[in-house]
Design a protein around this motif. Structure first.
Motif, PDB file in Angstrom:
ATOM      1  N   VAL A  47       3.681   8.962  -1.563  1.00 25.95           N
ATOM      2  CA  VAL A  47       3.954   8.018  -0.486  1.00 25.95           C
ATOM      3  C   VAL A  47       2.620   7.449  -0.013  1.00 25.95           C
ATOM      4  N   ALA A  48       2.440   6.145  -0.147  1.00 19.04           N
ATOM      5  CA  ALA A  48       1.194   5.478   0.241  1.00 19.04           C
ATOM      6  C   ALA A  48       1.514   4.392   1.255  1.00 19.04           C
ATOM      7  N   THR A  49       0.840   4.404   2.390  1.00 13.93           N
ATOM      8  CA  THR A  49       1.112   3.431   3.443  1.00 13.93           C
ATOM      9  C   THR A  49      -0.191   2.851   3.976  1.00 13.93           C
ATOM     10  N   GLU A  50      -0.070   1.640   4.489  1.00 12.42           N
ATOM     11  CA  GLU A  50      -1.170   0.994   5.200  1.00 12.42           C
ATOM     12  C   GLU A  50      -0.570   0.293   6.401  1.00 12.42           C
ATOM     13  N   ASP A  51      -0.966   0.715   7.594  1.00 14.71           N
ATOM     14  CA  ASP A  51      -0.400   0.156   8.817  1.00 14.71           C
ATOM     15  C   ASP A  51      -0.987  -1.222   9.069  1.00 14.71           C
ATOM     16  N   ILE A  52      -0.120  -2.218   9.275  1.00 11.07           N
ATOM     17  CA  ILE A  52      -0.541  -3.589   9.534  1.00 11.07           C
ATOM     18  C   ILE A  52       0.094  -4.031  10.844  1.00 11.07           C
ATOM     19  N   PRO A  53      -0.686  -4.538  11.814  1.00 16.67           N
ATOM     20  CA  PRO A  53      -0.100  -5.000  13.075  1.00 16.67           C
ATOM     21  C   PRO A  53       0.907  -6.116  12.843  1.00 16.67           C
ATOM     22  N   GLY A  54       1.901  -6.174  13.699  1.00 22.29           N
ATOM     23  CA  GLY A  54       2.921  -7.202  13.584  1.00 22.29           C
ATOM     24  C   GLY A  54       4.303  -6.608  13.607  1.00 22.29           C
ATOM     25  N   PRO A  55       5.329  -7.448  13.742  1.00 18.28           N
ATOM     26  CA  PRO A  55       6.701  -6.940  13.890  1.00 18.28           C
ATOM     27  C   PRO A  55       7.410  -6.589  12.591  1.00 18.28           C
ATOM     28  N   SER A  56       6.857  -6.971  11.433  1.00 17.37           N
ATOM     29  CA  SER A  56       7.565  -6.778  10.171  1.00 17.37           C
ATOM     30  C   SER A  56       6.780  -5.885   9.223  1.00 17.37           C
ATOM     31  N   ALA A  57       7.465  -5.433   8.182  1.00 18.89           N
ATOM     32  CA  ALA A  57       6.851  -4.530   7.206  1.00 18.89           C
ATOM     33  C   ALA A  57       7.539  -4.712   5.868  1.00 18.89           C
ATOM     34  N   CYS A  58       6.888  -4.232   4.828  1.00 15.47           N
ATOM     35  CA  CYS A  58       7.442  -4.279   3.472  1.00 15.47           C
ATOM     36  C   CYS A  58       7.247  -2.914   2.820  1.00 15.47           C
ATOM     37  N   ILE A  59       8.311  -2.391   2.226  1.00 17.78           N
ATOM     38  CA  ILE A  59       8.215  -1.147   1.484  1.00 17.78           C
ATOM     39  C   ILE A  59       8.737  -1.382   0.069  1.00 17.78           C
ATOM     40  N   GLY A  60       8.261  -0.588  -0.871  1.00 18.36           N
ATOM     41  CA  GLY A  60       8.695  -0.765  -2.244  1.00 18.36           C
ATOM     42  C   GLY A  60       8.509   0.491  -3.061  1.00 18.36           C
ATOM     43  N   PHE A  61       9.351   0.650  -4.068  1.00 16.47           N
ATOM     44  CA  PHE A  61       9.198   1.696  -5.058  1.00 16.47           C
ATOM     45  C   PHE A  61       8.556   1.081  -6.297  1.00 16.47           C
ATOM     46  N   PHE A  62       7.483   1.693  -6.759  1.00 12.06           N
ATOM     47  CA  PHE A  62       6.764   1.236  -7.946  1.00 12.06           C
ATOM     48  C   PHE A  62       6.902   2.318  -9.009  1.00 12.06           C
ATOM     49  N   VAL A  63       7.418   1.943 -10.167  1.00  9.38           N
ATOM     50  CA  VAL A  63       7.785   2.904 -11.198  1.00  9.38           C
ATOM     51  C   VAL A  63       6.992   2.632 -12.468  1.00  9.38           C
ATOM     52  N   SER A  96     -10.117  -3.825  12.810  1.00  2.00           N
ATOM     53  CA  SER A  96     -10.471  -3.351  11.466  1.00  2.00           C
ATOM     54  C   SER A  96      -9.203  -2.972  10.717  1.00  2.00           C
ATOM     55  N   ARG A  97      -9.262  -3.044   9.381  1.00  2.00           N
ATOM     56  CA  ARG A  97      -8.095  -2.757   8.567  1.00  2.00           C
ATOM     57  C   ARG A  97      -7.841  -1.249   8.511  1.00  2.00           C
ATOM     58  N   SER A  98      -6.565  -0.885   8.634  1.00  2.00           N
ATOM     59  CA  SER A  98      -6.213   0.529   8.578  1.00  2.00           C
ATOM     60  C   SER A  98      -6.400   1.053   7.159  1.00  2.00           C
ATOM     61  N   PRO A  99      -6.836   2.296   7.003  1.00  2.00           N
ATOM     62  CA  PRO A  99      -6.999   2.848   5.653  1.00  2.00           C
ATOM     63  C   PRO A  99      -5.645   3.130   5.016  1.00  2.00           C
ATOM     64  N   THR A 100      -5.639   3.181   3.701  1.00  2.00           N
ATOM     65  CA  THR A 100      -4.423   3.546   2.973  1.00  2.00           C
ATOM     66  C   THR A 100      -4.300   5.065   2.949  1.00  2.00           C
ATOM     67  N   ASP A 147       3.856   3.024   9.998  1.00  2.00           N
ATOM     68  CA  ASP A 147       3.079   4.219  10.270  1.00  2.00           C
ATOM     69  C   ASP A 147       3.344   5.282   9.217  1.00  2.00           C
ATOM     70  N   HIS A 148       2.283   5.922   8.741  1.00  2.00           N
ATOM     71  CA  HIS A 148       2.396   6.861   7.627  1.00  2.00           C
ATOM     72  C   HIS A 148       3.305   8.038   7.965  1.00  2.00           C
ATOM     73  N   GLU A 149       3.136   8.640   9.118  1.00  2.00           N
ATOM     74  CA  GLU A 149       3.937   9.803   9.469  1.00  2.00           C
ATOM     75  C   GLU A 149       5.404   9.433   9.619  1.00  2.00           C
ATOM     76  N   HIS A 150       5.660   8.256  10.159  1.00  2.00           N
ATOM     77  CA  HIS A 150       7.040   7.784  10.304  1.00  2.00           C
ATOM     78  C   HIS A 150       7.696   7.635   8.932  1.00  2.00           C
ATOM     79  N   MET A 151       6.999   6.983   8.010  1.00  2.00           N
ATOM     80  CA  MET A 151       7.541   6.787   6.670  1.00  2.00           C
ATOM     81  C   MET A 151       7.678   8.109   5.939  1.00  2.00           C
ATOM     82  N   LEU A 152       6.709   8.987   6.103  1.00  2.00           N
ATOM     83  CA  LEU A 152       6.718  10.259   5.396  1.00  2.00           C
ATOM     84  C   LEU A 152       7.900  11.115   5.826  1.00  2.00           C
ATOM     85  N   GLY A 153       8.225  11.084   7.118  1.00  2.00           N
ATOM     86  CA  GLY A 153       9.345  11.882   7.598  1.00  2.00           C
ATOM     87  C   GLY A 153      10.655  11.466   6.978  1.00  2.00           C
ATOM     88  N   TYR A 154      10.921  10.172   6.910  1.00  2.00           N
ATOM     89  CA  TYR A 154      12.164   9.689   6.305  1.00  2.00           C
ATOM     90  C   TYR A 154      12.173   9.912   4.795  1.00  2.00           C
TER      91      TYR A 154
END
Length: 441
Positions: free
Chosen positions: A80-96, A65-69, A257-264
């Motif tokens: 800070v908004a994240t959605e965990d997706i299985p796999g080795p890669s990720a994408c982050i971005g600043f939206f202004v 099932s898809r992880s919640p945002t 992972d949300h907590e990982h991103m939030l900490g940084y």
């Protein structure tokens, strides 16, 4: 004669073998058996077995099932908004919340330059250093500006997320906008505007916004040459510091992972500069623009029919374009008008056609969301536009709820106002504006 007689059987035998080979009658050769050492090496290199020393990730379950945002607002206002997706890669971005609708007077055209000035020199890194770090991480970065939002994105392996976030923040918080770099990008921007005039679709889209809208939406997104002539580093710095404040920014991530991103993010963003957003009359701002948005009523009903050209929408406004060669433009305009009238007439659109349009829209959206880059964009743009990200079930329910009456009602509303018309190129065969207006009444 005797010699020839002796050669004939051998010639017949060679010819027979050749014919058997051509027609596939040659007896199959026995299978070649490898010596024991060679057979062992071949089995070890088989694609059916993992390579030595390679750890493969476990297979995903069939009922995944898809992880919640998940969303968190930091003390400085940044979300800070994240959605965990299985796999080795990720994408982050600043939206202004920044773009051409926020420009006025001397700042007109700055967003077009900011798009080109992304990931250049900062207080802590040179442009060469940034490029070197990106190459080492195998990263893909981009900056894009629309009329109402700007996006700075970074796509890489999950293991590089701390470095990716640090580079993104440095490029967002500490750009230098060196005058020599600004001048270099101004030259390229002028070339870009000249290239625009050779692209009918993009050029017409720009002109339609200028002609069809008033106020901030009429501001050019791709700055013309006379506007670029007055832009310098001081003007860019002024616009940047007025608009790029933490309370107008969303940090969106797909695959982290949300907590990982939030900490940084919390560690690196504690001293993000704050400031009041630039004041603008409410009438000049019309919400968030996104080519991936799937939650606009206008987009939902517009996809019930097709026209050659394109459909571009802001939050409360939209533009339909018809682009054709001069030899067929009259026929194209006639078809577009006939289709609009048909859609606005109850009974002209069938349930089968509506179902087909719904299926096409749903499949397009779901296929786009298979990309982590698109997911990150979808999260960021919805957070800026709505303050939250609506789940996919919400979109599917809204699509299923559209009826033929909804389509006809919207089409009649669209035809109630006089159309905006822009023609470019060989316009001798374009129907007169007044004749189009009469047909649409």
């Amino acid at each position: 004669m005797t010699t020839l007689s002796r050669m004939l059987p051998r010639l017949r035998s060679s010819a027979t073998r050749a014919l058997r080979k051509v027609f596939g009658l040659e007896p199959a050769a026995p299978p070649r058996r490898l010596p024991a050492p060679e057979a062992f090496v071949a089995s070890e290199r088989s694609l059916l077995r993992p390579l030595p020393g390679l750890d493969l990730p476990p297979c995903l379950p069939d009922n995944l099932s898809r992880s919640p945002t998940r969303v968190t607002t930091l003390p400085n206002g940044l979300r800070v908004a994240t959605e965990d997706i299985p796999g080795p890669s990720a994408c982050i971005g600043f939206f202004v919340n920044s773009g051409s609708v926020y420009e006025s007077g001397e700042t007109t055209g700055v967003s077009y330059l900011l798009e080109r000035m992304g990931f250049k020199d900062t207080k802590h890194r040179s442009h060469l250093s940034i490029v070197s770090e990106l190459e080492l991480a195998g990263a893909s970065v981009s900056v894009s500006a629309s009329r109402e939002q700007m996006v700075y994105s970074y796509d890489t392996l999950k293991g590089y997320m701390p470095e990716a976030l640090e580079i993104l923040i440095d490029c967002m918080r500490n750009p230098l906008f060196l005058q020599e770099e600004v001048q270099r990008q101004l030259v390229l921007a002028r070339e870009g505007f000249q290239e625009l005039q050779r692209s009918p679709e993009r050029f017409l889209h720009e002109q339609l916004n200028i002609v069809g809208f008033s106020g901030a939406l009429a501001n050019p997104l791709i700055a013309p040459e006379h506007v670029l002539a007055r832009i310098n580093d001081r003007i860019i710095q002024k616009f940047y510091h007025e608009n790029f404040t933490a309370d107008r920014v969303v940090l969106a991530a797909a695959g982290v992972d949300h907590e990982h991103m939030l900490g940084y993010a919390d560690f690196l963003l504690k001293d993000w500069h704050r400031g009041a957003p630039m004041e603008k009359p409410k009438s000049t701002y019309v919400g968030g623009y996104s080519k991936h948005r799937a939650y606009s009523d206008m987009t939902d009903v517009a996809l019930a029919f097709e026209v050659p050209g394109g459909w571009f929408q802001e939050r409360d406004a939209a533009i339909m374009t018809v682009i054709q060669s001069p030899y067929h433009v009259a026929k194209a305009v006639d078809i577009a008008i006939s289709e609009l009238i048909a859609v606005a007439t109850p009974g002209e659109v069938t349930e089968v056609e509506l179902r087909r349009a719904k299926n096409s829209t749903i499949s397009s959206v779901l296929m786009n969301l298979e990309s982590r880059v698109v997911v990150a964009e979808d999260i960021g743009r919805q957070m800026l536009s709505y303050g939250s990200r609506k789940p996919m079930d919400n979109f599917l329910q809204r699509m299923e709820g559209i009826t033929l009456d909804d389509v006809a009602t919207f089409a009649r509303k669209m035809l109630a106002s006089r159309p905006t018309m822009v023609s470019w190129g060989d316009v001798d065969k374009v129907p007169p504006y007044e004749s189009i207006c009469k047909r649409l009444r």
